[in-house]
Design an enzyme around this catalytic site. Sequence first.
Site, PDB file in Angstrom:
ATOM      1  N   GLU A   1       0.822  -1.212   0.000  1.00  0.00           N
ATOM      2  CA  GLU A   1       0.000   0.000   0.000  1.00  0.00           C
ATOM      3  C   GLU A   1       0.854   1.259   0.000  1.00  0.00           C
ATOM      4  OE1 GLU A   1      -3.102   0.020   2.899  1.00  0.00           O
ATOM      5  OE2 GLU A   1      -3.963  -1.871   2.226  1.00  0.00           O
ATOM      6  N   GLY A   2       1.891   1.253  -0.804  1.00  0.00           N
ATOM      7  CA  GLY A   2       2.831   2.363  -0.856  1.00  0.00           C
ATOM      8  C   GLY A   2       4.004   2.072   0.047  1.00  0.00           C
TER       9      GLY A   2
END
Length: 864
Positions: free
Chosen positions: A513-514
């Site tokens: 998620e990043g």
Amino acid sequence: MSILGEFIGSPFWGSLFWFLLFAGGSLFLAYQRIDLKTSTIAAGIALGAYTLFGDGSWLWLLLLWAAFGLLIVPNLIELRREKITKPLLETYRKMLPSMSTTEREALEAGSVWWDGELFSGMPDWQRLMSFPAPKLSAEEQAFIDGPCETLCRMLEDWETCHELADMPKPIWDYIIEHKFFAMIIPKQYGGLEFSSYANASVIMKLASRSAVASSTVGVPNSLGPAELLLHYGTEEQKQRYLPGLAAGTEIPCFALTSPQAGSDAASLIDSGVVCRGEWNGEEIVGIRLNWDKRYITLAPVATVLGLAFKLYDPDRLIGDKDEYGITAALIPTDTPGVTVGRRHYPLTVAFQNGPTSGKDVFVPLDAIIGGPEMAGKGWKMLVELLSVGRAITLPSSSAGGSQAAVYASGAYTGIRKQFGTPIARFEGVGEALTRIAGHTYIMNAAVAVTSGAIDEGEKPAVPSAILKYHCTELGRKVANDAMDVHGGKAVMMGPNNYLARAWMATPIAITVEGANILTRSLIIYGQGAIRCHPFVLRELNAATDEDADRGLIEFDHALFGHIGYAISNMARAFTMALTHAKFSRVPFNTPTRRYYQNINRYSAAFALASDFAMLTLGGALKKRELLSARLGDVLSSIYLASCVLKHFENQGRRATDLPLVEWSVRTLMYQAQEALHAFLRNFPNPWVAAFLRILIFPRGRTYFSPSDELGHKIVELVTAPGEARERLSERAYTTLEPGNPLGRLEEALGLSLKLAPLEKRLRQAHKEGLLRSEYLGEQIEQAEAAEIVSNDEAARLRDYHDKVFALLAVDDFAPEELDRRGTADTAQADEPPPTPRRKAAKRKAPPRKKVSGKTTRSKATAAD
């Protein structure tokens, strides 16, 4: 009046009086953010008084009135816009950095909440404190006490990760039966419709037991097909998929990352081309897809695949564009051309994760989530949902794992002895325990407060990035410290090791998620600087407004508001630095009063540094990633400290928690100070840096990290049974059961305190020569024979020490037990798993293989 007149008339005292009047008055007006018109009137009155009663020369008065005349000009709105704002707007447009569509959509995602208050330099604490404390409904609490507790009881990490490389079928069936995948799905579609806080609470409990279970349950309740359908799907799509997702007859995954493009979604090469093709025996206009994705959780067992790709329409069959951009669609995995089934093996944490690919996969246009009209809007969908989902699953997983770590470490260091003393009493171990407890408290506060805000309707895009980065990083620190205080116990793998697998899982949360490096250096401040700033986004939108007149008016309002804001933050940062913020307003007059004031100070300092960085570096600030990262660190620290204070209030201001609150806020404020110091040290313009340092640190860096004495208080809290220890780990699975090490550790810790007088009696007897043996078991026998302890006391001591020895035990293996190359199962183990082209309705749980045969000489192995 005569005394005052003589005072003013005195050359020295008179000059001092007028200086203080003008300087102090200006500082007061700026500090309080008095509007321009009122400030101009106040300045005129003061200047008139000086003209009448002061002793200034006519030349000096002329200069002062000329300056006042310049102050009047900005109050003449039409003149100001034409002569000042319009030229500045033209210059500003030339300075604007280029911005991609994906960047703009990311900036516009979510809402601005408490992060905007902190960016203002003058936070309104009432806005934060007015939010109700998050609470579980009776239904949600019953789920956590019932199905969630039962699932935790069923889980066994060694079996899952080492023996099967998957959760056993009964666990899959239980998860599906009790709708763990359907927490976010409304009841009208068969889901549980839980709050964000309940979602986070379930994930925390599962994470305290198994990273595999928390990942498996977390993903369908975060960014995935269900969430996308709920927000953007057509009613037909919702009716088609959501009931199946709720019932578990559909297993979802979402595929974004590809080998060539990870966090840089704009570089996706996965494509979909609008064309004609055959579907269910007839020719239709549809999309021919080709993709190659990896790192996709649940992909090996998914029946419905959410897919991000770039959509092209060369023949313009659906509109007047050749290229639409990133689009999101739902693809059944039994569609011809789809490949799923193979698995990655992320650090031996055996949740279902793997690649997926598609070759010339043809689907109808209604596969696009939201229908054809949502073509090209996939990235906007994703970043808007990340503004919520990123604040839940990964931060909750880190908090839950850390709750287990502090619960286990506090008990372990209380029962583990060296040199006849519990190792918790050694200051080096105590220092690590303090960090474990303090970092866990910060994570608990951040997750509870932010998920509670989401339940109140907020979509906190920047705080979600803060939580994703800092909770996963703090989780990694907690895991490292827990491993350190457990020593060899944590290193030796086997069924008796309750820490190592969670430690292995921490880098996984860091990367998804990043990736955290990207999140810190580009997202937190890069998004926050524009999204949360009171005026920058307004200026940007005004400058790009196609209506020139409207753009000029809006830019004028934003520009002069920005100027006043910057002047105010200079006054506020300098004043609060000089006074240690002792006179700034706070919501409560409680023992935490000073912490609110410290946040006020650093909020103003942060806002000031941000403005000067954007003013002097402009678009180049985006490339100065380390400067951006340090400003993001300051924003993160004051946001997390705010959460700590709000969490303390939400939990009823428990006095026993004050050491944890003080340690947390002091640590975060010290980090904010050091981040600002590093920012100024490395700022490319030394004159600006020097000017800012005068305003932000006029007395130097005066904030200190927590004291050792405070750390000792925290060690006492976490190494003795009590309400503070229980509250710190309130969502962890701590039930006393044979298969739960946390419950057994807590039992042993309680017994150690109850039996401490008996153990002291044995030590004294040994010291006096009444007990000759050095071995504890023999000492108990000798003490019983000598009637130093009674038969009942001896039995209690034996029982306690048997429990301690069982908890301290580590696993060992015969050499052949560690050989996983084959025996009878070699041929089967070397075969790739079958590609699961089936509906989950036909088979509730995914197929699993046994990776190895007999693995340990433990009770669990004997049962196998």
